[in-house]
Scaffold this motif. Structure first.
Motif, short mmCIF file in Angstrom:
data_model
loop_
_atom_site.label_atom_id
_atom_site.label_comp_id
_atom_site.label_asym_id
_atom_site.label_seq_id
_atom_site.Cartn_x
_atom_site.Cartn_y
_atom_site.Cartn_z
N LEU A 126 -3.47 -4.45 11.74
CA LEU A 126 -2.33 -5.30 12.02
C LEU A 126 -0.98 -4.66 11.73
CD1 LEU A 126 -3.69 -8.62 10.46
CD2 LEU A 126 -3.75 -7.97 12.86
N GLY A 127 -0.85 -3.37 11.89
CA GLY A 127 0.41 -2.70 11.69
C GLY A 127 0.84 -2.56 10.24
N PHE A 128 -0.09 -2.64 9.31
CA PHE A 128 0.24 -2.45 7.90
C PHE A 128 0.70 -1.03 7.66
CE2 PHE A 128 -3.21 -5.68 6.39
CZ PHE A 128 -2.38 -6.74 6.73
N THR A 129 1.55 -0.87 6.65
CA THR A 129 1.88 0.49 6.21
C THR A 129 0.61 1.08 5.60
OG1 THR A 129 2.49 -0.21 3.98
CG2 THR A 129 4.26 -0.20 5.65
N PRO A 130 0.54 2.39 5.49
CA PRO A 130 -0.65 2.98 4.86
C PRO A 130 -0.89 2.44 3.44
CG PRO A 130 0.61 4.68 5.96
CD PRO A 130 1.44 3.41 6.02
N GLU A 131 0.18 2.23 2.70
CA GLU A 131 0.03 1.72 1.33
C GLU A 131 -0.53 0.31 1.32
OE1 GLU A 131 2.94 2.99 2.57
OE2 GLU A 131 2.91 4.94 1.56
N LEU A 132 0.00 -0.54 2.18
CA LEU A 132 -0.49 -1.92 2.24
C LEU A 132 -1.92 -1.95 2.77
CD1 LEU A 132 -0.01 -4.87 1.77
CD2 LEU A 132 1.08 -5.01 4.02
N GLY A 133 -2.22 -1.10 3.73
CA GLY A 133 -3.58 -1.02 4.24
C GLY A 133 -4.56 -0.64 3.14
N GLU A 134 -4.18 0.30 2.29
CA GLU A 134 -5.04 0.71 1.18
C GLU A 134 -5.18 -0.42 0.16
OE1 GLU A 134 -7.67 2.17 -1.28
OE2 GLU A 134 -7.26 2.99 0.71
N ALA A 135 -4.09 -1.14 -0.09
CA ALA A 135 -4.16 -2.28 -1.03
C ALA A 135 -5.12 -3.35 -0.51
CB ALA A 135 -2.77 -2.86 -1.25
N PHE B 54 -8.65 -4.45 -2.32
CA PHE B 54 -9.01 -5.82 -2.69
C PHE B 54 -10.30 -6.24 -1.99
CE2 PHE B 54 -9.04 -10.40 -2.32
CZ PHE B 54 -8.99 -10.72 -3.67
N ARG B 55 -10.47 -5.84 -0.76
CA ARG B 55 -11.70 -6.18 -0.03
C ARG B 55 -12.92 -5.60 -0.75
NH1 ARG B 55 -10.50 -4.96 5.27
NH2 ARG B 55 -9.95 -7.12 5.56
N ARG B 56 -12.81 -4.36 -1.22
CA ARG B 56 -13.92 -3.75 -1.97
C ARG B 56 -14.19 -4.53 -3.27
NH1 ARG B 56 -11.20 0.94 -0.22
NH2 ARG B 56 -10.13 1.13 -2.23
N PHE B 57 -13.12 -4.89 -3.97
CA PHE B 57 -13.27 -5.68 -5.19
C PHE B 57 -13.93 -7.02 -4.89
CE2 PHE B 57 -11.63 -9.04 -7.95
CZ PHE B 57 -12.00 -8.57 -9.19
N ALA B 58 -13.49 -7.67 -3.84
CA ALA B 58 -14.04 -8.99 -3.49
C ALA B 58 -15.53 -8.89 -3.18
CB ALA B 58 -13.28 -9.58 -2.31
N LEU C 146 -16.35 -10.61 -6.48
CA LEU C 146 -16.18 -12.03 -6.19
C LEU C 146 -17.38 -12.65 -5.46
CD1 LEU C 146 -12.41 -12.15 -5.19
CD2 LEU C 146 -13.46 -12.47 -7.44
N ARG C 147 -17.91 -11.94 -4.48
CA ARG C 147 -19.05 -12.49 -3.75
C ARG C 147 -20.24 -12.77 -4.69
NH1 ARG C 147 -20.35 -12.69 1.66
NH2 ARG C 147 -18.70 -11.21 2.15
N PRO C 148 -20.62 -11.80 -5.55
CA PRO C 148 -21.72 -12.09 -6.48
C PRO C 148 -21.40 -13.25 -7.43
CG PRO C 148 -21.36 -9.73 -6.36
CD PRO C 148 -20.23 -10.39 -5.62
N LEU C 149 -20.14 -13.36 -7.86
CA LEU C 149 -19.78 -14.48 -8.73
C LEU C 149 -19.94 -15.81 -8.01
CD1 LEU C 149 -16.62 -13.43 -10.76
CD2 LEU C 149 -18.87 -14.03 -11.64
N GLY C 150 -19.49 -15.86 -6.78
CA GLY C 150 -19.65 -17.08 -5.99
C GLY C 150 -21.11 -17.46 -5.85
N PRO D 242 -4.26 -6.87 -11.47
CA PRO D 242 -3.79 -5.59 -10.92
C PRO D 242 -3.49 -5.64 -9.42
CG PRO D 242 -5.70 -5.24 -12.32
CD PRO D 242 -5.54 -6.72 -12.16
N PHE D 243 -4.03 -6.62 -8.72
CA PHE D 243 -3.79 -6.73 -7.28
C PHE D 243 -2.49 -7.44 -6.96
CE2 PHE D 243 -8.40 -6.26 -7.70
CZ PHE D 243 -8.61 -5.19 -6.86
N GLY D 244 -1.83 -8.01 -7.97
CA GLY D 244 -0.55 -8.67 -7.77
C GLY D 244 -0.63 -9.98 -7.01
N LEU D 245 -1.80 -10.61 -7.02
CA LEU D 245 -1.98 -11.84 -6.25
C LEU D 245 -1.75 -13.10 -7.08
CD1 LEU D 245 -5.26 -10.81 -4.43
CD2 LEU D 245 -2.93 -10.73 -3.53
N ILE D 246 -1.78 -12.99 -8.36
CA ILE D 246 -1.75 -14.18 -9.22
C ILE D 246 -0.33 -14.70 -9.43
CG2 ILE D 246 -2.40 -15.10 -11.47
CD1 ILE D 246 -4.72 -14.39 -9.52
N GLY D 247 0.64 -13.83 -9.57
CA GLY D 247 2.01 -14.26 -9.85
C GLY D 247 2.54 -15.23 -8.83
N ALA D 248 2.16 -15.08 -7.58
CA ALA D 248 2.66 -15.97 -6.52
C ALA D 248 2.11 -17.38 -6.68
CB ALA D 248 2.27 -15.41 -5.16
#
Length: 67
Positions: free
Chosen positions: A2-11, A15-19, A23-27, A51-57
């Protein structure tokens, strides 16, 4: 991606790898237990997500989040 910058694409990929790994096994675990995570388990999970910066929002600025 979707046109992400390389940095955002890696982020997103990180997160997808972490999930998939965490997360999937926890669910699945809580589904089998037939209950949601306890407050303590939820807090521990939020700390893992930090570390993913998702919680502050999710937290208002008045409570220390990014709003």
């Amino acid at each position: 991606m979707l046109g992400f910058t390389p940095e955002l694409g890696e982020a997103v990929a990180a997160f997808r790898r972490f999930a998939e790994k965490r997360l999937r096994p926890l669910g699945d675990q809580y589904e089998k237990l037939g209950r949601p995570p306890t407050r303590e388990e939820t807090i521990a999970l939020f700390r893992e997500l930090e570390p993913f910066g998702l919680i502050g929002a999710m937290v208002g600025e008045e409570d220390g989040g990014s709003g």
